[in-house]
Design a protein around this motif. Structure first.
Motif, short mmCIF file in Angstrom:
data_model
loop_
_atom_site.label_atom_id
_atom_site.label_comp_id
_atom_site.label_asym_id
_atom_site.label_seq_id
_atom_site.Cartn_x
_atom_site.Cartn_y
_atom_site.Cartn_z
N ASP A 1 0.85 -1.18 0.00
CA ASP A 1 0.00 0.00 0.00
C ASP A 1 0.89 1.24 0.00
N TYR A 2 0.70 2.08 -0.97
CA TYR A 2 1.50 3.28 -1.09
C TYR A 2 0.73 4.48 -0.55
N LYS A 3 1.44 5.39 0.08
CA LYS A 3 0.86 6.62 0.57
C LYS A 3 1.44 7.78 -0.23
N ASP A 4 0.60 8.76 -0.50
CA ASP A 4 1.07 9.96 -1.20
C ASP A 4 1.86 10.83 -0.25
N VAL A 5 3.00 11.28 -0.67
CA VAL A 5 3.84 12.15 0.14
C VAL A 5 3.47 13.58 -0.20
N GLU A 6 3.20 14.35 0.83
CA GLU A 6 2.79 15.73 0.61
C GLU A 6 3.91 16.68 0.91
#
Length: 96
Positions: free
Chosen positions: A91-96
């Protein structure tokens, strides 16, 4: 001898050597282009006659594959693609 004088002599000799090499290259360039063009035409004609002698044109080299035909992919005891390797779900998370 003075270092400045040596530098000037080396620069003049270097310029003369570069000029000589460039002159020889430029005088040989038309001959090299002519020989290259002759060889290119020779090999193209030779390839044409070899293909004609074999009895097929360049367009007859195409082969169609049936998508259901698995025999081209089988190498003996190979299992189904899903069983060959384990799939890791990430599961990938968007980096802000």
């Amino acid at each position: 001898m003075n270092n400045t004088f040596k530098t000037i002599i080396y620069m003049i000799l270097g310029f003369m050597v570069v000029s000589l090499v460039a002159s020889l290259f430029l005088s040989a360039l038309p001959w090299m282009l002519l020989i290259g063009a002759i060889l290119f035409v020779y090999f193209k004609i030779k390839g044409y006659f070899i293909q004609k002698k074999r009895g097929y044109s360049s367009n007859s080299h195409q082969k169609t594959y049936d998508s259901n035909d698995k025999s081209q992919y089988s190498t003996g005891n190979v299992q189904d693609e899903d069983e060959v390797s384990d799939v890791i779900d990430v599961d990938y998370k968007d980096v802000e």
